[in-house]
Scaffold this motif. Structure first.
Motif, PDB file in Angstrom:
ATOM      1  N   THR A  18      16.263  60.940 136.548  1.00 29.88           N
ATOM      2  CA  THR A  18      16.170  62.151 135.734  1.00 29.88           C
ATOM      3  C   THR A  18      15.830  61.881 134.281  1.00 29.88           C
ATOM      4  N   TYR A  71      16.391  65.220 142.174  1.00 29.02           N
ATOM      5  CA  TYR A  71      15.653  64.030 141.744  1.00 29.02           C
ATOM      6  C   TYR A  71      16.595  62.854 141.502  1.00 29.02           C
ATOM      7  N   ARG A 114      19.497  67.504 136.176  1.00 26.71           N
ATOM      8  CA  ARG A 114      20.192  66.492 136.961  1.00 26.71           C
ATOM      9  C   ARG A 114      20.605  66.993 138.349  1.00 26.71           C
ATOM     10  N   PRO A 164       5.545  63.992 135.799  1.00 34.27           N
ATOM     11  CA  PRO A 164       5.981  64.797 136.944  1.00 34.27           C
ATOM     12  C   PRO A 164       5.654  64.147 138.289  1.00 34.27           C
ATOM     13  N   TRP A 218       7.220  72.652 137.965  1.00 32.05           N
ATOM     14  CA  TRP A 218       7.230  71.892 136.708  1.00 32.05           C
ATOM     15  C   TRP A 218       6.446  72.644 135.652  1.00 32.05           C
ATOM     16  N   ALA A 255       9.093  72.370 144.360  1.00 34.65           N
ATOM     17  CA  ALA A 255       9.458  72.186 142.953  1.00 34.65           C
ATOM     18  C   ALA A 255       8.555  73.034 142.074  1.00 34.65           C
ATOM     19  N   ARG A 286       5.382  60.943 139.005  1.00 28.60           N
ATOM     20  CA  ARG A 286       6.296  59.820 139.233  1.00 28.60           C
ATOM     21  C   ARG A 286       7.661  60.319 139.697  1.00 28.60           C
ATOM     22  N   ARG A 287       8.182  61.346 139.028  1.00 33.48           N
ATOM     23  CA  ARG A 287       9.500  61.868 139.417  1.00 33.48           C
ATOM     24  C   ARG A 287       9.448  62.462 140.831  1.00 33.48           C
ATOM     25  N   ASN A 288       8.372  63.152 141.167  1.00 33.68           N
ATOM     26  CA  ASN A 288       8.266  63.723 142.511  1.00 33.68           C
ATOM     27  C   ASN A 288       8.138  62.637 143.563  1.00 33.68           C
ATOM     28  N   GLU A 322       9.435  59.647 143.382  1.00 30.90           N
ATOM     29  CA  GLU A 322      10.775  59.076 143.528  1.00 30.90           C
ATOM     30  C   GLU A 322      11.642  59.949 144.427  1.00 30.90           C
ATOM     31  N   ARG A 323      11.505  61.249 144.284  1.00 30.58           N
ATOM     32  CA  ARG A 323      12.260  62.170 145.144  1.00 30.58           C
ATOM     33  C   ARG A 323      11.757  62.095 146.578  1.00 30.58           C
TER      34      ARG A 323
END
Length: 268
Positions: free
Chosen positions: A258, A255, A251, A205, A146, A144, A207-209, A211-212
């Motif tokens: 989103t 992830y 989107r 970032p 960011w 990724a 947290r989103r990573n 989750e992925r």
């Protein structure tokens, strides 16, 4: 590192290239794979006190070595991309003591010696020469990128994330006593649950990573998705269409989550 100037002539925030590695290791009994995370010192300007993946800024020496790597690759990799991967490897050795993305005679003793030398040279190339090691960037998978642009802060980090696999969990890690206060292994799912309990803090970032990463039952699954979805720069945007300001991301970048309500977002 670059200092961009807006069209109005006013200086924008300092844009800092950075790189980080999500380091996987197998977990016994078939449970979710674990990843290495570090808690940053509260004294640091960026993400102080936050749990993040090991990494840091790309230094001029990384770009110098990256230029050499790119020139020998026959166009397989750019100087910019090579420099980021080199920075991720260097920062991992410096912050954790782990040797990743390198080949040669590598054992725990030599890793400790290389780490000690790196703290003095602050560049990877002299360490490679001294220990007769070579770069093996095939061990590093782009995951990724960011770039949370924000005109209200003096510096913003343009960070590339990579994946790497240790396989076995039989490794020793230790903090660098400079930027980090704690290193720990955790599954992505457990890290998210710890954040919900208030045991660790996560910036948007991370947290989103997580989750992925929680989607994957193995490193191979994570790498397969990373290779299937081209890396695109993620720059979070504020969306007010629902009536509540939401911080949103692409989107179609892999992830599962989103967006997050803006007033709940933890930033660096």
């Amino acid at each position: 590192m670059s200092n961009d100037t807006q069209s109005s002539g006013a200086a924008g925030p300092e844009e800092i290239p950075a790189a980080t590695i999500v380091i996987f290791r197998d977990c016994p009994e078939g449970r979710d794979p674990q990843m290495l995370m570090t808690v940053r010192s509260r004294n640091l300007t960026f993400a102080g006190g936050m749990a993040v993946f090991p990494g840091g800024r790309v230094d001029p020496a990384d770009f110098e070595l990256g230029e050499t790597v790119a020139s020998r690759s026959g166009g397989a990799i750019t100087t910019d991309e090579a420099a980021h991967q080199i920075a991720a490897i260097r920062e991992t050795l410096e912050e954790t003591g782990l040797v990743l993305g390198l080949t040669g005679a590598i054992d725990a003793t030599r890793a400790r010696e290389a780490r000690a030398m790196l703290t003095k040279t602050e560049a990877l190339a002299p360490v490679l020469d001294a220990f007769d090691w070579s770069l093996d960037l095939s061990q590093i998978t782009p995951f990724a990128r960011w770039f949370p642009k924000n005109e209200d802060i003096p510096r913003v980090y343009d960070t590339r994330f990579y994946l790497a696999n240790l396989g076995t969990g039989a490794v020793d890690v230790s903090i660098d006593h400079a930027e980090n206060t704690h290193l720990f292994w955790t599954s992505a799912r457990n890290a998210l649950e710890a954040a919900e309990r208030g045991e660790i803090k996560l910036i948007f970032p991370t947290r989103r990573n997580l989750e992925r990463l929680a989607l994957f039952a193995s490193f191979d699954e994570a790498r397969a998705q990373a290779e299937a979805i081209p890396v695109r720069t993620i720059t979070p945007q504020i969306d007010t269409s629902s009536g509540k300001p939401m911080l949103t991301i692409l989107r179609d970048a892999g992830y599962p989550v989103t967006e997050e309500q803006l007033d709940r977002v933890a930033r660096g």
